[in-house]
Structures are given as C-alpha cells and as structure tokens.
Design an enzyme around this catalytic site. Sequence first.
Site, PDB file in Angstrom:
ATOM      1  CG  HIS A 222      -2.050   0.890   1.293  1.00  0.00           C
ATOM      2  ND1 HIS A 222      -2.343   1.791   0.306  1.00  0.00           N
ATOM      3  CD2 HIS A 222      -2.964   1.122   2.279  1.00  0.00           C
ATOM      4  CE1 HIS A 222      -3.391   2.518   0.667  1.00  0.00           C
ATOM      5  NE2 HIS A 222      -3.780   2.137   1.873  1.00  0.00           N
ATOM      6  CG  HIS A 261      -4.509   0.568  -8.338  1.00  0.00           C
ATOM      7  ND1 HIS A 261      -5.831   0.448  -8.032  1.00  0.00           N
ATOM      8  CD2 HIS A 261      -3.973   1.423  -7.439  1.00  0.00           C
ATOM      9  CE1 HIS A 261      -6.090   1.218  -6.992  1.00  0.00           C
ATOM     10  NE2 HIS A 261      -4.983   1.819  -6.610  1.00  0.00           N
ATOM     11  CG  ASP A 312       2.601   4.398  -3.629  1.00  0.00           C
ATOM     12  OD1 ASP A 312       2.493   5.538  -3.153  1.00  0.00           O
ATOM     13  OD2 ASP A 312       2.032   3.411  -3.144  1.00  0.00           O
TER      14      ASP A 312
HETATM   15  N1  ACO Z   1       5.166  -6.065 -10.307  1.00  0.00           N
HETATM   16  C1  ACO Z   1       5.181  -7.273 -10.925  1.00  0.00           C
HETATM   17  N2  ACO Z   1       4.080  -8.026 -11.099  1.00  0.00           N
HETATM   18  C2  ACO Z   1       2.936  -7.535 -10.618  1.00  0.00           C
HETATM   19  C3  ACO Z   1       2.843  -6.304  -9.988  1.00  0.00           C
HETATM   20  C4  ACO Z   1       4.013  -5.561  -9.832  1.00  0.00           C
HETATM   21  N3  ACO Z   1       4.013  -4.371  -9.248  1.00  0.00           N
HETATM   22  N4  ACO Z   1       1.564  -6.064  -9.627  1.00  0.00           N
HETATM   23  C5  ACO Z   1       0.861  -7.134 -10.033  1.00  0.00           C
HETATM   24  N5  ACO Z   1       1.698  -8.021 -10.621  1.00  0.00           N
HETATM   25  C6  ACO Z   1       1.317  -9.283 -11.217  1.00  0.00           C
HETATM   26  C7  ACO Z   1       1.205 -10.353 -10.139  1.00  0.00           C
HETATM   27  O1  ACO Z   1       2.392 -11.031  -9.914  1.00  0.00           O
HETATM   28  C8  ACO Z   1       0.149 -11.247 -10.758  1.00  0.00           C
HETATM   29  O2  ACO Z   1       0.753 -12.023 -11.754  1.00  0.00           O
HETATM   30  P1  ACO Z   1       0.387 -13.558 -11.911  1.00  0.00           P
HETATM   31  O3  ACO Z   1      -1.109 -13.559 -12.227  1.00  0.00           O
HETATM   32  O4  ACO Z   1       1.251 -14.008 -13.022  1.00  0.00           O
HETATM   33  O5  ACO Z   1       0.691 -14.169 -10.579  1.00  0.00           O
HETATM   34  C9  ACO Z   1      -0.774 -10.263 -11.463  1.00  0.00           C
HETATM   35  O6  ACO Z   1       0.026  -9.142 -11.786  1.00  0.00           O
HETATM   36  C10 ACO Z   1      -1.962  -9.835 -10.616  1.00  0.00           C
HETATM   37  O7  ACO Z   1      -1.474  -9.371  -9.367  1.00  0.00           O
HETATM   38  P2  ACO Z   1      -2.313  -9.386  -8.030  1.00  0.00           P
HETATM   39  O8  ACO Z   1      -1.378  -9.334  -6.862  1.00  0.00           O
HETATM   40  O9  ACO Z   1      -3.326 -10.479  -8.043  1.00  0.00           O
HETATM   41  O10 ACO Z   1      -3.100  -8.045  -8.159  1.00  0.00           O
HETATM   42  P3  ACO Z   1      -3.744  -7.271  -6.945  1.00  0.00           P
HETATM   43  O11 ACO Z   1      -4.910  -6.567  -7.479  1.00  0.00           O
HETATM   44  O12 ACO Z   1      -3.964  -8.161  -5.776  1.00  0.00           O
HETATM   45  O13 ACO Z   1      -2.549  -6.300  -6.555  1.00  0.00           O
HETATM   46  C11 ACO Z   1      -1.223  -4.547  -5.952  1.00  0.00           C
HETATM   47  C12 ACO Z   1      -2.564  -4.961  -6.529  1.00  0.00           C
HETATM   48  C13 ACO Z   1      -1.057  -5.127  -4.530  1.00  0.00           C
HETATM   49  C14 ACO Z   1      -1.159  -3.027  -5.886  1.00  0.00           C
HETATM   50  C15 ACO Z   1      -0.086  -5.102  -6.845  1.00  0.00           C
HETATM   51  O14 ACO Z   1      -0.210  -4.578  -8.152  1.00  0.00           O
HETATM   52  C16 ACO Z   1       1.303  -4.814  -6.281  1.00  0.00           C
HETATM   53  O15 ACO Z   1       1.801  -5.571  -5.447  1.00  0.00           O
HETATM   54  N6  ACO Z   1       1.947  -3.670  -6.722  1.00  0.00           N
HETATM   55  C17 ACO Z   1       3.202  -3.277  -6.170  1.00  0.00           C
HETATM   56  C18 ACO Z   1       2.989  -2.505  -4.870  1.00  0.00           C
HETATM   57  C19 ACO Z   1       2.439  -1.126  -5.122  1.00  0.00           C
HETATM   58  O16 ACO Z   1       2.851  -0.423  -6.022  1.00  0.00           O
HETATM   59  N7  ACO Z   1       1.521  -0.719  -4.252  1.00  0.00           N
HETATM   60  C20 ACO Z   1       0.899   0.600  -4.333  1.00  0.00           C
HETATM   61  C21 ACO Z   1      -0.561   0.466  -4.679  1.00  0.00           C
HETATM   62  S1  ACO Z   1      -1.279   2.048  -4.981  1.00  0.00           S
HETATM   63  C22 ACO Z   1      -1.325   2.803  -3.509  1.00  0.00           C
HETATM   64  O17 ACO Z   1      -1.328   2.227  -2.446  1.00  0.00           O
HETATM   65  C23 ACO Z   1      -1.327   4.291  -3.555  1.00  0.00           C
END
Ligand code: ACO
Length: 376
Positions: A222, A261, A312
Amino acid sequence: MTEPARVQRGLEEVVALESRICFIDGKLGRLIYRGYDIRDLAAKATFEEVAHLLWYGRLPNVRELADLKGRLGDLRRLPDPFLRTIEALPADASPMDVLRTAVSALALYEPAETKPGATAIAGAERLTAALPSILGTFHRRRRGLPALRPRPELSQAAYVLYAILDRDASELEERALDVALILHADHELNASTFAARVTASTLSDLYSSVTSAIGALKGPLHGGANERAIELAEQIGTPDRADAIVKEKLARHERIMGFGHRVYKVEDPRATILREWSRKIGEAKGDLHYYEVLERVKEIVHQEKGLYPNLDLYSGSVYTPIGIPHDLFTPLFAVSRVSGWTAHILEEYEDLRLIRPTAQYIGPTDLAWTPIANRT
Ligand code: ACO
C-alpha cells in the site's frame, strides 16, 4: 450441508458499502472526489479546499476557506507533554511507527469523537493539523534541527516543507507538494481507509480509527511502495541500466513497486499528474535523472507485464529533489490521506453498521479431545 459461498480473496470487487466521498472508474482511469475530477482539483485547488470538500461535502467559499486555514494554523501547536512524548521516542525509529504511536498518544489529550457532526469534523481538523507537527517534531529532533515553530501563516504544504527542510519552500516546491497532497487525499475503499472504517464501525473513536489506518498504510503493498520505488530508481541509476535490472527482477517474480493496482486497469490518473510534476521539479533542479529512469522502467514493465504505474511510482521523484528523505514519503502519504480517512470515518458514524464479514471455514470440525499428557 449448504453449498460453500464463493470466497472473494482480498475482497476483490466486493461492494462493501455506499459512499458519497470518492469514485474510481478503473476502466477509464478516472478519480472523482465528491463529484470533482482529480485533474481539475490538481490543476486548480489547494489541499485545504480539498480537505473542506471531503469533510463538508462541498468546496468552501472565500470566508470558509480562510476560516479553515486559520483553524488548521492554530491547531498546529500541540500540548507540551505530548511533544515531550514524541521527543522521548528512539531517534532511529521509523517515522511511520512514530506517526502511528503519536496519533494513538494524542488521543489521551483530546476528546474522543464517536458521533457524526460538528465535533467530529473538529476532530478531523485537529488530526489533519497535528500530523505535520508530529512528523516535523520527530524529524527535526533526529536531525538536530531547531525546535519546530507552528507558523500558522503557512499553507499546509508550505508548513510541511518548512517542518522537514528547515527552510521556506519556493513557490514551485510548495505547489508540487500541494498537488501531491491533493492526489493522496482520498481513494475510495483502499486498505487503510477500509481499516479506518472497520474500526469506526465498532463505534470506536476517531483516533483509534486513524491509528488502524496508519498501520495499514505502512505496508509495502500500500503506502510503503513509494519508498521502495525510489530505492529501485536509485539502484538503477541511469536509464540504460533499467532493462537488465528490471527484467532480472521480473524473472525472479519480484514485484516492481509503483506498478499495478487492484482497481485501475489503465494508468492511475494520479500517476499521470505526478509524472508531469516529476519532470517539472527535475527541470527546475537541473536533474532529470529520476524522471528519465522511471520513464524507462515504465516502458519495460508495460512491455513485459502489461502493468501501468500507480501514484507511488512518482511521489519519490518529486520529493527527493526537493530534499525530503525517503523514510518520510509514506508518512507524507498519511499527512494527506488523514483528510480522506477522517471523511470516511465521519460518513461511517452517520450511517453506522458494524463491518463484520464471514469466513469460509476450511478446517476440521469433529476432532476428539486429547488430554495434554497424551499429546505428541
Ligand atoms: N510487479 C510485478 N508483477 C505484478 C505487480 C508488480 N508491481 N503487480 C501485479 N503483478 C502481477 C502479479 O504477480 C500477478 O501475476 P500472476 O497472475 O502471473 O501471478 C498479477 O500481476 C496480478 O497481481 P495481483 O497481486 O493479483 O493483483 P492485486 O490486485 O492483488 O494487486 C497490488 C494490486 C497489490 C497493488 C499489486 O499490483 C502490487 O503488489 N503492486 C506493487 C505494490 C504497489 O505499487 N503498491 C501501491 C498500490 S497504490 C497505492 O497504495 C497508492
């Protein structure tokens, strides 16, 4: 036996409540605060106007804005015994931990609001005014800077910068932070706002609810992602090194912070706006390297994973050239988001319903009791 309910892991796409505060269109990449598009707010409003909008449901007129700024300015002065508590915290503590502890401690000195209406809005204003003073007090002591003066004449953005940098911000720096504060102010039922609303829904007080929210914001999935994103940009150093480093991380199935996201399926509109500020600040400081590195990272991650940047990714590339240390990025997110958290807590108090979902139990049910002497 009844048919097991389908579990929505992470409550994905679950509509948990009705709200009038914030709307996200994840397909079109739109973000709306109380009817106003974030692009208009970021171009034309100040953080104080946005806070008024979130709490009172409408933009302030001239007198209301001046009154709100006056109140926020006056509320920057915190009780002396409370300031001594912050000063007694370990100087090497994480500022996010300090913020969480301090908000909880501040509740001991101020009325615990649990009702909707004027007194709760006053609590929201007190907390929004207090967070920069808490951060500034802690940061200045750990850096050996002179004690913080409350400086009621400054805007919230200018006060935050003065508190951290120990100098007056330029107009451009103040506006850059003001825009960043506007962009971070609210985001529907994100994890920290949900945490705040869950706590408020038990009829717990404003301070406890915000303390819950700060704990949720801290995590790297987050608000904590902004610090990790700038660390990656620094590790990469120059755009030509981005390819190898990012691809290697992706090959190891590491997440690239600042991308992806839960709600946006296109680029986060806040990222689009902050990227432009990253460029503007870089140009003004004569150093575009963060902007250029992140541009390259953005291309590679999109090409490799089809993911778009979120807010972010860019906050650190705006804050770092101004001189804000990395470990204050997530606390700055809280300095802004407290306006949204409190707006949501007030809304929860108005239409209270205990938030208490259920779990699909997948463990055993009929185990035979084993006396302790017989257990292996
Ligand atoms: N880098 C690499 N791969 C990613 C990323 C990332 N940043 N985000 C998602 N993916 C991939 C996952 O590995 C997954 O791949 P798979 O299906 O092959 O396993 C797929 O995309 C879906 O990811 P989920 O985790 O299921 O998506 P979710 O909706 O749960 O996640 C989240 C959202 C937690 C923000 C995720 O994109 C992430 O971890 N991002 C990095 C952290 C981040 O930037 N957080 C800030 C969010 S915005 C905020 O708080 C202001």
